[in-house]
Design an enzyme around this catalytic site. Structure first.
Site, PDB file in Angstrom:
ATOM      1  N   ASP A 248      -2.099  -5.374   3.048  1.00 23.28           N
ATOM      2  CA  ASP A 248      -2.379  -5.683   4.458  1.00 23.28           C
ATOM      3  C   ASP A 248      -3.226  -6.944   4.639  1.00 23.28           C
ATOM      4  O   ASP A 248      -4.066  -7.277   3.789  1.00 23.28           O
ATOM      5  CB  ASP A 248      -3.096  -4.497   5.121  1.00 23.28           C
ATOM      6  CG  ASP A 248      -2.156  -3.330   5.364  1.00 23.28           C
ATOM      7  OD1 ASP A 248      -0.929  -3.533   5.318  1.00 23.28           O
ATOM      8  OD2 ASP A 248      -2.650  -2.212   5.594  1.00 23.28           O
TER       9      ASP A 248
ATOM     10  N   GLU B  62       0.800  -1.231   0.000  1.00 24.55           N
ATOM     11  CA  GLU B  62       0.000   0.000   0.000  1.00 24.55           C
ATOM     12  C   GLU B  62       0.828   1.274   0.000  1.00 24.55           C
ATOM     13  O   GLU B  62       0.520   2.226  -0.709  1.00 24.55           O
ATOM     14  CB  GLU B  62      -0.925   0.053   1.243  1.00 24.55           C
ATOM     15  CG  GLU B  62      -2.033  -0.950   1.235  1.00 24.55           C
ATOM     16  CD  GLU B  62      -1.637  -2.207   1.985  1.00 24.55           C
ATOM     17  OE1 GLU B  62      -2.546  -2.933   2.393  1.00 24.55           O
ATOM     18  OE2 GLU B  62      -0.431  -2.463   2.165  1.00 24.55           O
TER      19      GLU B  62
ATOM     20  N   GLU C 299      -9.749  -5.132   3.803  1.00 23.38           N
ATOM     21  CA  GLU C 299      -9.384  -4.013   2.938  1.00 23.38           C
ATOM     22  C   GLU C 299      -8.133  -4.333   2.128  1.00 23.38           C
ATOM     23  O   GLU C 299      -8.037  -3.992   0.952  1.00 23.38           O
ATOM     24  CB  GLU C 299      -9.161  -2.749   3.779  1.00 23.38           C
ATOM     25  CG  GLU C 299     -10.418  -2.174   4.384  1.00 23.38           C
ATOM     26  CD  GLU C 299     -11.439  -1.769   3.339  1.00 23.38           C
ATOM     27  OE1 GLU C 299     -11.072  -1.100   2.351  1.00 23.38           O
ATOM     28  OE2 GLU C 299     -12.612  -2.132   3.496  1.00 23.38           O
TER      29      GLU C 299
ATOM     30  N   ASP D 196      -5.983  -7.998   5.884  1.00 21.42           N
ATOM     31  CA  ASP D 196      -7.374  -7.876   6.327  1.00 21.42           C
ATOM     32  C   ASP D 196      -8.279  -7.730   5.108  1.00 21.42           C
ATOM     33  O   ASP D 196      -7.819  -7.842   3.959  1.00 21.42           O
ATOM     34  CB  ASP D 196      -7.543  -6.681   7.280  1.00 21.42           C
ATOM     35  CG  ASP D 196      -7.168  -5.346   6.639  1.00 21.42           C
ATOM     36  OD1 ASP D 196      -6.843  -5.318   5.437  1.00 21.42           O
ATOM     37  OD2 ASP D 196      -7.189  -4.323   7.347  1.00 21.42           O
TER      38      ASP D 196
END
Length: 861
Positions: free
Chosen positions: A82, A7, A86, A84
């Site tokens: 990441d 990200e 998202e 998760d």
């Protein structure tokens, strides 16, 4: 060449260093695309088809091109975002985008790691997997749900509730919590009660003893309810000769709290450090990207076994062996809807007790101590209760004290709480035995009043949302910030106060959309999304169930006349807007009609083009009006001379002007003036002089050498430097902020401004009749004027610099007048049986919310 996508640039730089020259690591800057902020981006009539577009931001577009160019030259794409929902979504977006651009490498894999350390990253690379479609579906369901809620309900608000800006699925429920607490405080009736305390002394040590039995009756908190009874009780204690009858000593054990989750980190950082939820998450993100802590978006309370052993070793190094329990501690969460796929937040290296600088260092210290304490020994305390009675046995005093025999985990960390219990007593008592007669030095009877429930702080609001299972801890920061940005709430002394616009919006939703702001319904949606992420449900079925009821309900409310909506809210809010009057008049009594001898004067809620207000039924004969948020009375004026400036001897006056109350010192052109902010409760001469002294110079910026000023500017308290403004939380912070925080705020503001462009108005032209600011703005398609509800383009033949308030109001009125005519086009839209993408094309050109920030911002839930 192997291409790795993460990200953030900081994360990319660290990981590329770990992986070596065969890997190229690029950052996506968060989400690369989103649903366009316009009607039709989600189409229920087409099986909930969704349109996506790359963020309209030069940096993001350039970065997407760089990723696509690198992907064409790569043999293997590794998606390392990441761990998760998202993160999974970002990876899916990148892969889908590359596929559509025909730039997707032949080999694609997904890797996740919970900490950015060399060991964690290299081990993750050895265990690649495919994208988790269930997590992606849960993301798609949540994103579509939030879009349909907002883009269906917001146009209803714009047309039926003047002044409302927008509503969100989770945001509206959080706002309801704040507004309900406000109502509880307003209807609270305080009860008087008294406490009787004897000031005692034994062997030179003073202690307090509370009266717990009077005239043979056990006293509860509210038992002594008046001064007469309190005086009688006080006299009885003064006259009695009290002896120690019982000394009870009990061992008390306290166990440590588990390591931090996202929610508990936000709560403790707010209590101990005064950080907002958003600031806490920014600092935690930096620490994570620097490899100092594990991933900071988690519901889990358990640490990896290797981390537990490292913590135990660190405890043994720093303390004696008794501080390390015989066996490791294991925790399980009690939070509703918790997903424990990830570890709790902890240091990546327990040998390192410091990391970062400034606020990041403070947050790391908190995380380090909490994680270490979670594996330390139980604290051993001793609680002593001493009972004293006089000869008749009718009156009894009690003294309590607590002493720490062995600190255990308390040597490192003690958890904070919002409210302190009355029974919390850390006082030390002198050694006393049965038969002792401590000296009585004084007796005090103190009056108290029961207090209403406290307003929510950020910490307590986050805690309550988590208890109810509403939203996700990772979204709380953005949810709370949205409420503040839209002026639905304000912060005073770190507590949330509901603004009039927030109360009106909540009343509207509670009355017309009760199901969708119900706590159980919103929490239930989270349960259903969890079912999707677990592969036990289909997200389109979830959306279908929601849309089946929500769309007809919103259509039904849209068909109502605004006057009908206002009438319903007038009744719904009657107790708040028109409470019983102390002067004997009816709650809806009109003072202007009474003054002018006019009959039938009665006040009601009215809806104007610029918002709700209170007006008289005798309009236009009676022109009385008051703001929505002034329940039950006339505007109280405190205008007049407040005192003198001790330095100049000039009078300081409080006045009320066109734009509200202000203070003035001096006369004519040389006079100093300052607006009085809403967040100052007890405004006095001291405050007036402080405001008149602004702006305050905080210091010189280390990069430019120019002054950093703190002051009250056009849009509230902020620090200013070279044309950049960093927003402050409240007026008091103007006089407290130091250089480090000021520079940090300015840096954040500059970064935000670079992403979004300046949203400062070119000019404030004045205010509408309802008190809303009319501003001249520089928009994407040229200059326009706005009152906060309606945007009106300035004709090309009109000089924007010469535009007057009256001309601006005319433009806004003309633009607003066009909206109802467009509404009638809804008729064909009802024939959506076999509608295609084109069916949803144009509704009334009402103001639409600005696109959410691109790049490193994750989707709001």
């Amino acid at each position: 060449m192997q291409l790795v996508i993460v990200e953030s640039p900081a994360k990319a730089k660290t990981i590329e260093k770990y992986l070596g020259k065969d890997f190229k690591v690029l950052a996506s800057y968060g989400h690369v695309r989103d649903l366009p902020p316009k009607d039709g981006s989600v189409r229920p009539e087409e099986d909930f088809a969704m349109d996506w577009e790359v963020y309209n931001d030069q940096r993001n577009r350039a970065q997407v091109k760089a990723i696509a160019d690198a992907a064409k030259a790569a043999d293997h794409l590794i998606l390392a975002t990441d761990p998760d929902r998202e993160g999974e979504a970002i990876s899916w977006h990148v892969m889908d985008l590359l596929k559509k651009r025909k730039a997707l490498p032949s080999e694609v894999s997904r890797v996740t790691f919970n900490a950015i350390t060399k060991q964690a990253v290299t081990e993750a690379m050895k265990a690649p997997r495919e994208l988790d479609q269930d997590l992606i579906d849960a993301y798609l369901g949540r994103r579509a749900l939030d879009y349909l809620f907002g883009f269906t309900l917001s146009p209803v608000l714009w047309r039926k509730l003047p002044g409302a800006k927008s509503a969100g699925r989770v945001q509206s429920v959080a706002l309801r919590l704040i507004c309900e607490r406000e109502r509880e405080i307003e209807v609270f009736k305080p009860d008087e009660y008294w406490s009787v305390i004897a000031k005692m002394e034994q062997d030179g040590t003073a202690f307090d003893a509370r009266l717990v039995r009077f005239d043979g009756k056990k006293l509860e908190r509210l038992s002594i309810g008046d001064k007469g009874t309190a005086d009688a009780a006080k006299a009885a204690v003064e006259q009695g000769a009290f002896k120690v009858e019982e000394v009870e000593t009990k061992p008390v054990k306290r166990n440590p709290a588990p390591p931090f989750t996202t929610s508990t980190l936000q709560q403790e950082a707010a209590r101990k450090l005064g950080f907002s939820a958003s600031h806490t998450m920014r600092c935690a993100q930096s620490l994570y990207e620097a490899g100092a802590i594990t991933y900071m978006r988690t519901d889990g309370v358990q640490m990896d076994m290797s981390a537990i052993m490292a913590a135990r070793d660190a405890i043994a190094d720093r303390f004696s062996e008794e501080y390390r329990p015989e066996k490791p501690r294991f925790y399980s969460t009690k939070a509703k809807n918790a997903q424990e796929a990830h570890e709790a937040i902890r240091p990546t290296n327990f040998a390192k007790d410091r990391a970062g600088s400034g606020d990041e260092a403070k947050l790391y210290d908190l995380i380090f101590k909490r994680a270490m304490a979670s594996q330390m020994s139980t604290a051993q305390l001793e609680r002593t209760t001493v009972t004293l009675r006089e000869a008749t046995g009718k009156h009894e005093l009690r003294a309590t004290g607590q002493v720490v025999k062995f600190p255990g985990f308390l040597a490192v960390y003690s958890e904070s709480f919002d409210e302190k219990s009355e029974e919390d007593d850390d006082n030390l008592l002198p050694v006393m035995r049965k038969g002792d007669s401590p000296a009585k030095k004084a007796v005090e009877a103190t009056q108290h009043f029961t207090q209403p429930p406290p307003r929510f702080s950020e910490a307590s609001l986050v805690k309550r949302l988590e208890e109810l299972g509403i939203g996700r801890p990772s979204t709380y920061a953005s949810t709370i910030q949205t409420l503040r940005d839209r002026d639905y709430v304000r912060m005073e002394k770190n507590r949330f106060f509901a603004e009039d616009s927030g109360r009106l919006l909540t009343a509207f939703l509670e009355r017309f959309f009760p199901r969708y702001v119900a706590y159980d319904f919103t929490a239930g949606m989270e349960d259903e999304l969890d079912e999707v992420s677990g592969g036990r449900a289909q997200y389109k079925a979830l959306l279908e169930n929601f849309w089946r009821d929500f769309k007809p309900k919103s259509d039904e409310v849209m068909e109502r006349q605004p006057s009908e909506v206002t009438e319903v809210l007038d009744t719904f809010l009657e107790d708040f807007l028109f409470p019983e009057r102390e002067d004997g008049h009816k709650p809806r009594w009109c003072p202007l009609c009474a003054e002018q001898g006019r009959e039938g004067g009665e006040l009601h809620l009215r809806g104007g083009r610029y918002g709700a207000f209170i007006g008289c039924v005798n309009y236009p004969e009676c022109t009385f009006r008051r703001k929505f948020g002034q329940p039950g009375g006339e505007d109280g004026s405190n205008d007049g001379v407040m005192g003198e400036d001790p330095e100049t001897g000039q009078q300081v006056e409080r006045k009320t002007g066109r734009f509200g109350p202000y203070v003035q010192m001096g006369e004519g052109k040389e006079a100093k003036r300052a607006s009085i902010p809403k967040d100052i409760d007890d405004f006095d001469l001291e405050w007036a002089l402080k405001l008149l002294s602004l702006p305050r110079i905080v210091g010189q910026h280390p990069d430019t050498g120019k002054d950093i000023e703190a002051g009250l500017w056009r849009y509230g308290p902020a620090v200013r430097h070279d044309g950049t403004y960093g927003k402050l939380q409240n007026t008091g912070e103007i006089f407290e902020i130091g250089m480090n925080r000021a520079v940090d705020l300015l840096a954040q503001a500059a970064q935000k401004g670079a992403k979004r462009g300046s949203r400062e108005p070119l000019k404030v032209l004045g205010k509408t009749e309802a008190g809303d600011e009319v501003k001249l703005m520089d928009g994407r398609f040229g200059a326009y004027v706005t009152d906060g509800n309606v945007n009106a383009t300035i004709p090309k033949d009109k000089d924007q610099d010469a535009l007057t308030l009256e001309e601006a109001l005319t433009l806004i009125s003309e633009k607003a007048a066009k909206a109802p005519a467009k509404k009638k086009r809804k008729a064909p839209a009802k024939k959506k049986g076999a509608a295609s993408k084109g069916t949803a094309k144009k509704k009334a050109p009402a103001k639409k919310p600005a696109a959410k920030k691109s790049g490193n911002a994750k989707a709001e839930g």
